[in-house]
Design an enzyme around this catalytic site. Structure first.
Site, mmCIF file in Angstrom:
data_model
loop_
_atom_site.group_PDB
_atom_site.id
_atom_site.type_symbol
_atom_site.label_atom_id
_atom_site.label_comp_id
_atom_site.label_asym_id
_atom_site.label_seq_id
_atom_site.Cartn_x
_atom_site.Cartn_y
_atom_site.Cartn_z
ATOM 1 N N ALA A 35 -61.641 20.121 109.874
ATOM 2 C CA ALA A 35 -62.927 19.517 110.224
ATOM 3 C C ALA A 35 -63.028 18.122 109.609
ATOM 4 O O ALA A 35 -62.467 17.872 108.544
ATOM 5 C CB ALA A 35 -64.071 20.382 109.708
ATOM 6 N N ASP A 36 -63.723 17.201 110.297
ATOM 7 C CA ASP A 36 -64.070 15.945 109.634
ATOM 8 C C ASP A 36 -65.509 16.081 109.123
ATOM 9 O O ASP A 36 -66.155 17.109 109.327
ATOM 10 C CB ASP A 36 -63.869 14.736 110.566
ATOM 11 C CG ASP A 36 -64.778 14.743 111.784
ATOM 12 O OD1 ASP A 36 -65.806 15.448 111.758
ATOM 13 O OD2 ASP A 36 -64.469 14.048 112.753
ATOM 14 N N SER A 37 -65.981 15.046 108.427
ATOM 15 C CA SER A 37 -67.298 15.178 107.783
ATOM 16 C C SER A 37 -68.410 15.410 108.800
ATOM 17 O O SER A 37 -69.377 16.119 108.533
ATOM 18 C CB SER A 37 -67.595 13.958 106.913
ATOM 19 O OG SER A 37 -67.462 12.785 107.682
ATOM 20 N N ASP A 39 -68.050 16.994 111.622
ATOM 21 C CA ASP A 39 -67.950 18.398 112.053
ATOM 22 C C ASP A 39 -68.757 19.303 111.127
ATOM 23 O O ASP A 39 -69.396 20.255 111.583
ATOM 24 C CB ASP A 39 -66.483 18.868 112.034
ATOM 25 C CG ASP A 39 -65.665 18.306 113.189
ATOM 26 O OD1 ASP A 39 -66.200 18.234 114.305
ATOM 27 O OD2 ASP A 39 -64.503 17.941 112.957
#
Lengths: 77, 245
Positions: A35-37, A39
């Site tokens: 996940a990115d931030s 997400d």
């Protein structure tokens, strides 16, 4: 596994597009599940809607893993 | 091209010259429009002129509680906010040496802070639908500065930096964030200028005339369209050539 954990897992699998067996208790959304931030923000939004709860920003920051999420939601709902 | 059928747009400052034209052109391309502003009468008149697909959503942008409530009201009225146009703005000009804290703060509040709050308020829906267009109306003055407008220029330059930062964050979600920087446009805001001021300004504009609100609206339509999906974090300068930046 509890009903809440199942529902959380379904959201994580759908949102991050990961295999269900990767979503384990200590799986970190960012480090293990890709996940990115943003997400993580979206996951929190999805949890809020699924469970009809409010997750304040300072609490959202503590939700780093699948286990964190199920624990927080179990206590909140 | 530029078909907006099925899209809902919230336009602030829709009672003003530029905002009204933006609302009209988005509506003409098929969008449902939410007309926001402080003065209800001109909003009602514009809604009546547009007919269907127009909603009046009064809001005083210096009242932050009202600003926080506006995106929700817009969603209740229109079902969604796919397009947000932050057009509302005020001026309280004064020489820097004489500018009061209140003159500074009120312009920052209405022009910049309300833009931040409204962007934040509509993002959730846009992120869910994986589509969104945010168009922030800045000003040539934000790029060039202008004597007597330290507060206004700061608010408009701040809008550009804020828009670029947000554009980075949400680009992967199909949301674009752009600014338009109008030059001198014929509106009630510029009608306050004296004839001497106007003559001085015209001397700096290669096009030799003030701009028309419709020329800003056309830029807004482009940035709000599906066709502009690859355009984000940019500032479109519409100024008759007075500042080629």
């Amino acid at each position: 596994m509890s009903d809440i954990a199942d529902r959380v897992k379904k959201i994580v699998v759908e949102h991050l597009g990961v295999e269900e067996d990767k979503v384990v208790e200590n799986a970190s959304f960012i480090d293990d599940l890709g996940a990115d931030s943003l997400d993580t923000v979206e996951l929190v939004m999805a949890f809020e809607e699924e469970f009809g709860i409010e997750i304040p920003d300072d609490a959202a920051e503590t939700i780093q893993t699948f286990g964190d999420a199920t624990k927080f939601i179990t206590e909140a709902s | 091209m530029f078909n907006l059928e099925g899209k809902s747009a919230l336009v602030t400052g829709a009672s003003g010259g530029i905002g009204g034209e933006i609302a009209k052109i988005l509506h003409a391309q098929g969008a449902t429009v939410g007309l926001s502003g402080t003065r209800v009468e001109p909003l009602e008149a514009l809604a009546a002129e547009l007919g269907e697909r127009a909603h009046v959503l009064p809001c005083n942008l210096s009242d932050f509680d009202a600003v926080d409530a506006l995106p929700k009201q817009a969603v209740e009225a229109m079902g969604a906010v796919d397009i947000l146009v932050n057009n509302a703005g005020i001026t309280r000009d004064n020489l820097f040496m004489r500018m009061s804290d209140d003159e500074w703060q009120s312009v920052i509040d209405v022009n910049l802070t309300s833009t931040f709050k409204l962007c934040k308020g509509v993002l959730r829906g846009m992120m869910k639908s994986r589509w969104g267009r945010i168009v922030n109306i800045s000003s040539v003055v934000g790029a060039t500065g202008n004597p007597g407008q330290g507060n206004y220029a700061a608010s408009k330059a701040g809008m550009v930096g804020m828009s670029k930062s947000l554009a980075y964050e949400v680009a992967s979600r199909g949301i674009t964030v752009n600014c338009i920087a109008p030059g001198f446009i014929t509106t009630p805001m510029t009608e306050k200028l004296t004839d001497d001021q106007k003559a001085g300004i015209l001397g700096q504009i290669p096009a030799g005339r003030m701009g028309d609100a419709g020329e800003i609206a056309a830029a807004a339509l482009y940035l709000a369209s599906a066709e502009a999906g690859y355009t984000t974090g940019t500032t479109l300068h519409v100024n008759g050539g007075m500042a080629m930046i």
